[in-house]
Design an enzyme around this catalytic site. Sequence first.
Site, PDB file in Angstrom:
ATOM      1  CD  GLU A   1     -40.699  64.879  43.633  1.00  0.00           C
ATOM      2  OE1 GLU A   1     -41.096  66.075  43.933  1.00  0.00           O
ATOM      3  OE2 GLU A   1     -41.199  63.868  43.859  1.00  0.00           O
TER       4      GLU A   1
ATOM      5  CE  LYS B   1     -43.989  67.869  42.719  1.00  0.00           C
ATOM      6  NZ  LYS B   1     -43.317  67.206  43.892  1.00  0.00           N
TER       7      LYS B   1
ATOM      8  CB  CYS C   1     -44.134  63.567  42.705  1.00  0.00           C
ATOM      9  SG  CYS C   1     -44.631  62.514  43.971  1.00  0.00           S
TER      10      CYS C   1
END
Length: 290
Positions: A41, A119, A153
Site C-alpha cells: 500500500e 480502498k 489493508c
Amino acid sequence: MKVVCMQFAPVLGSVDANIAKANELLTLLEADNVDILVLPEMAFSGYAFKSREDVLPFAEEGQSGPSVRWAKEQALRLKAHVQVGYPRRQADASTGEIKLYNSVCLIGPDGRLLVTYDKHFLYEVDETWATAGPGFRSVAIPALGGKVGFGICMDLNPHKFEAPFEAYEFANYHLTAASRLLLCSMAWLKPTDQPEEGDEDDGDEDPETKTSMQMANYWLQRLYPMMTDIVGGSDETRQAIVVICNRTGSEGDTHYGGSSCVLGIHAEGISLYGQLSPSDEALLCTSVPE
C-alpha cells in the site's frame, strides 16, 4: 503460477529514493521468474501522512503518475502483472473538486492498465484525507485464471472496527463473487503486544517468527467464510490464492509488521507457500497452483 511480493521499508515522502530501492530489489528478477508482482500500500509515497495537505503533493494521476509509470515499465520488462499501491487524485466530473483515494493499480504484461481499485474500508489515518472507494471489487482476468479480487489493508478488518467481527464483509463479498485470487497491498501495523526488534522475549519462540505467524493467522481468520466454504468441500478443484504484500520499517512512532505471505485455501486444507519475517526487505518468490 509464480507470485512475487516485494516487502520493503519506504521512507515517508521520498518517492525517488523509494523507487530506487524497489529497482534495487528487482535487480535479479527476470521475466521467466514471475507472473504476478505485488507491492505494498502507498509503496513509493509512504503511508503515515497526517493530513490532506501533507499527502496532496504526492497524490498521483491514475494513468500517468510515477507509481503507475513504474508499474507499466516493470510489467513490460518482466512480462508480468504488476500491482502497486499509491495515493490517487481525481477531479469530480460535476464540481471539479479534487478527491483523493488510497488506490492500487494492476498493470498487465503488455503495459496496459487493467484495474484501479480504491480502498473501501478506510483506516483512521486514511480518514484524514481519503475518500472511501465505492465498494469491494472482483474482476475477471482470464490470464490469471478467473476472478481476481483486490484488497488494501483495512479492507480485511470489520468496518471502522465497529461492525461485528463475524460480519466478514471482505471475505463474504469475495466468496459470493467467486474470486479465486486475492491481491492485497498492505501497510499493516506490527502487533502492539509483540516486542520491538532487538528486545528480549520470555518465550522460546523467535519473536520474529511469532509475529509473522500471528499476523498470518489473523489474516486467515478474516477469511473464515471462504475457508469454511472451500476446505473439506466435495469440489477438489476449488481454491483461493491469497497474496498479502505488507511493508516493513517505521514512520515516526508507526511501526509496520511486514510478514508478507502467500496462502492457499483448498478442499484439502490451508497452504502457506511462503512468508517473510517482520523486518525483511526482500522479495518473497513463490509458486502456486494455476
